[in-house]
Write an enzyme that holds these catalytic residues in place. Structure first.
Site, PDB file in Angstrom:
ATOM      1  N   HIS A 164     -20.912 -10.720  -0.570  1.00 43.57           N
ATOM      2  CA  HIS A 164     -20.559 -10.148  -1.868  1.00 43.57           C
ATOM      3  C   HIS A 164     -21.426  -8.950  -2.242  1.00 43.57           C
ATOM      4  CE1 HIS A 164     -18.237 -13.755  -2.110  1.00 43.57           C
ATOM      5  NE2 HIS A 164     -17.887 -13.563  -3.368  1.00 43.57           N
TER       6      HIS A 164
ATOM      7  N   GLU B  24      -6.138  -8.065  -5.235  1.00 42.27           N
ATOM      8  CA  GLU B  24      -6.778  -6.780  -5.477  1.00 42.27           C
ATOM      9  C   GLU B  24      -5.900  -5.601  -5.055  1.00 42.27           C
ATOM     10  OE1 GLU B  24     -10.010  -9.858  -4.996  1.00 42.27           O
ATOM     11  OE2 GLU B  24      -8.235  -9.268  -3.829  1.00 42.27           O
TER      12      GLU B  24
ATOM     13  N   HIS C 131      14.917   5.215  15.260  1.00 36.73           N
ATOM     14  CA  HIS C 131      13.944   5.039  14.181  1.00 36.73           C
ATOM     15  C   HIS C 131      13.133   6.298  13.915  1.00 36.73           C
ATOM     16  CE1 HIS C 131      10.811   3.307  11.633  1.00 36.73           C
ATOM     17  NE2 HIS C 131       9.937   3.934  12.410  1.00 36.73           N
TER      18      HIS C 131
ATOM     19  N   HIS D  34      12.629  10.689  11.057  1.00 38.83           N
ATOM     20  CA  HIS D  34      13.199   9.350  11.168  1.00 38.83           C
ATOM     21  C   HIS D  34      14.639   9.350  10.654  1.00 38.83           C
ATOM     22  CE1 HIS D  34       8.821   8.876  10.962  1.00 38.83           C
ATOM     23  NE2 HIS D  34       8.964   7.732  11.594  1.00 38.83           N
TER      24      HIS D  34
END
Length: 664
Positions: A475, A413, A266, A35
């Site tokens: 859960h 998280e 890129h 790149h």
């Protein structure tokens, strides 16, 4: 906060930047892969940053008070490798640049922590670099609050791209950084408006500067090719107590006259013709991989300044009252002291034989661990009371008082797990953070990156099975143990009782190059290890908990199912069937034991695996003459005892299965 000065002429500084451009395009071309666009576009920003501001000493790359530089846009790795070569890192000679992206080289496609000196973190998965850097900046602020500016006073700089800011983790990271007022964190955004697919307006209309302002950041915009403007923006960002975003308007592939400003630069080599044109446009007549002596000398002066800063810091440290404490934190936990504390705690547990959830047992163990290891830094993603991650003596880290040892990460998280990696990489901390095991998927990319880097981050994952009960299948983790066990260099612990939980903590804290996940129950579990042993049996990965002289069947279980296996063994004994019971709290550690030990534990009798989760990963230990009792799908909402009956994870099911296997 002294203003930085430099004596290099503007023309020479421009050529210093062109050295980065030339090395980057040449290395990508030789590799026929890579790149070039970002390194060429951000070369001016990186040059001003390092030439005028950054303090690093390539001769002492682990100097604790060095500035940290994180290339969050890791695909532009040749920017970092070029910098390290020019600064004089001993392991980054020109042959490493010539070997870019080749097997065995230090110059991997994306920067990898540990592969070369001075790489602060592995980057490549976009956005994680920023979030990891937040952990580093947080670490700096906490240690500065504890030891003072004479000992800890450095900056964390990040170069990030449009993709980093699109990733969801960037929101978690910038929100946390703004809330904590991490004033020594500066993000330099490569605002080139290009992604792989094309212009950024194909996929986003976000006002990024407004987003950062809303999170409490200082925000500025500059021409990313104007050295004076870049320097003034960085200097302004270094004032005050807020983290800073500098939006650097750049041209991707700057200097390549026919391809710059387009997605074509890129992720592909420029091609020989375009490189020739770029050399002419940049006024760079030198052959590939050749950098003139005057430019090398200019870059060397940056390293010389860093070496002087390190020596001045060392003199200050020598006079500091907290030098011993600081250096002890950098060295890591006192392993002998921790073992004594855990051993005393285990003896107490075995004697009293409490029936507690392993999440509560974890809290009990943490009282011993944190007392023995002052470098522990705890936290939770808004589940402190459920994860039981905060001990009595812990005080929270806040924006106004960072001297505490407990982080309220909020409902972030992924950001928490990445920040923990950053804290571990920064040095001076053993970070741990809690959430529910079902939410490990939110943390997983950072857990994986921590495993890839080999850092000591400890993930406390409670509510580990259908045993959590009424909250239901959203859960109740069933596939998460298997998916975490699939990650290389990650220890996944599922302890059976308070003794194994304490042992798991000791192993996690002393595993310097391996992150750990502690999978803990919501429901109470009996103590199954009532005879104290100085040996850390969990460190074996699996061991015989019940060992009859002659075995007809071997029951292998983890966590809450170990007690179930012991009950089944007693029922089988009534039918004159002798069952060995193996507790297997950590598959990864068991796999590291020698073959003779594993065979001794597993035996030759038929085997039954018992775990309230899917069977994936179990067959390695079960073999052909075996059966598995666990989950085959998602759970349900009901009291835990009803769920175990409903899904046939019971002693009676184990007994029936054993009799069938033996008679087969």
């Amino acid at each position: 906060m002294n203003k930085q000065t430099h004596s290099i002429s503007p023309a020479l500084e421009t050529q210093m930047a062109n050295a980065i451009r030339a090395l980057s395009m040449d290395a990508v071309q030789m590799a026929n892969s890579g790149h070039p666009g970002m390194p060429m576009g951000m070369a001016d920003v990186a040059t001003v940053l390092f030439n005028r501001f950054v303090n690093v000493d390539p001769a002492t790359p682990q100097w604790p008070d060095r500035d940290r530089f994180v290339l969050s846009a890791g695909h532009g790795s040749m920017l970092l490798y070029s910098l390290h070569h020019l600064l004089g890192y001993e392991d980054m000679d020109i042959e490493q640049l010539r070997s870019f992206r080749q097997l065995g080289s230090r110059t991997a496609g994306h920067p990898e922590y540990g592969h070369a000196l001075g790489i602060e973190t592995t980057t490549g998965p976009l956005g994680q670099g920023i979030a990891t850097a937040v952990g580093m900046a947080l670490g700096e602020k906490i240690l500065r609050a504890r030891h003072g500016e004479d000992v800890v006073d450095h900056w964390t700089y990040v170069i990030a791209g449009d993709g980093c800011l699109m990733e969801g983790i960037s929101h978690e990271a910038i929100d946390l950084a703004g809330h904590q007022k991490l004033g020594k964190l500066i993000v330099l955004w490569d605002d080139n408006e290009i992604t792989i697919d094309g212009a950024t307006n194909l996929s986003t209309s976000m006002d990024q500067k407004a987003r950062f302002k809303a999170a409490g950041w200082h925000v500025a915009s500059v021409d990313g090719h104007d050295h004076t403007a870049i320097a003034e923006a960085i200097e302004a960002a270094r004032q005050g107590d807020r983290p800073a975003l500098i939006a650097c308007k750049t041209i991707i592939g700057y200097g390549a006259p026919n391809k710059q400003g387009t997605a074509a630069t890129h992720g592909a080599p420029l091609g020989d013709a375009e490189i020739t044109a770029a050399r002419e446009a940049l006024g760079w007549p030198h052959a590939p991989f050749v950098v003139p002596d005057d430019l090398r000398a200019a870059w060397k002066s940056v390293a010389t300044r860093g070496a002087a800063a390190r020596k001045a810091w060392q003199a200050r440290l020598d006079q500091s009252d907290t030098a011993g404490e600081f250096l002890a934190g950098q060295k890591g936990p006192n392993i002998a002291g921790l073992h004594r504390a855990i051993n005393d705690h285990k003896a107490h547990i075995s004697r009293d034989a409490p029936s507690v959830a392993t999440r509560k047992a974890s809290e009990m163990a943490l009282e011993a661990v944190t007392a023995a290891c002052p470098s522990m830094l705890g936290g939770s993603a808004d589940l402190t009371g459920s994860n039981n991650t905060r001990t009595k003596a812990m005080q929270p880290v806040t924006a106004d008082d960072a001297s505490g040892s407990y982080m309220h990460y909020g409902i972030r998280e992924h950001g928490m797990a990445a920040a923990m990696n950053g804290l571990a990489l920064h040095g001076g901390f053993v970070p741990y953070g809690g959430t529910f095991l079902a939410f490990a998927d939110y943390s997983r990319p950072a857990i994986r990156l921590g495993a890839l880097m080999g850092v000591r981050s400890i993930h406390v994952m409670t509510h580990d099975s259908i045993g959590l009960g009424e909250d239901g299948p959203t859960h109740q983790p069933v596939e998460h143990l298997a998916s975490l066990r699939a990650i290389p260099n990650l220890n996944v612990f599922r302890p059976a009782d308070a003794v194994e939980t304490a042992e798991a903590w000791e192993l996690a804290v002393t595993s310097e190059k391996t992150p750990s996940v502690l999978c803990l129950s919501r429901q109470n579990l009996p103590t199954v290890r009532t005879a104290h042993s100085d040996e850390n049996l969990t460190g074996k990965g699996a061991y015989l908990l019940r060992a009859p002289e002659r075995r007809h069947v071997t029951l292998i279980a983890t966590g809450s199912e170990v007690a179930l296996a012991l009950e089944a063994a007693e029922l089988l004994k009534e039918s004159r069937i002798e069952a060995a019971v193996v507790s297997a709290p950590c598959f990864e550690l068991f796999a590291r034991q020698d073959e003779s030990y594993r065979q001794e534990v597993l035996g030759k009798a038929p085997r039954i695996g018992i775990e309230a989760a899917v069977a994936d990963g179990w067959h390695r230990w079960l073999g052909h003459w075996s059966s598995f009792i666990g989950m085959e799908g998602f759970g349900a909402s009901a009291p835990a005892n009803q769920l175990y009956e409903y899904f046939s994870i019971t002693p009676q099911k184990v007994v029936a299965t054993a009799k069938t296997l033996i008679s087969a």
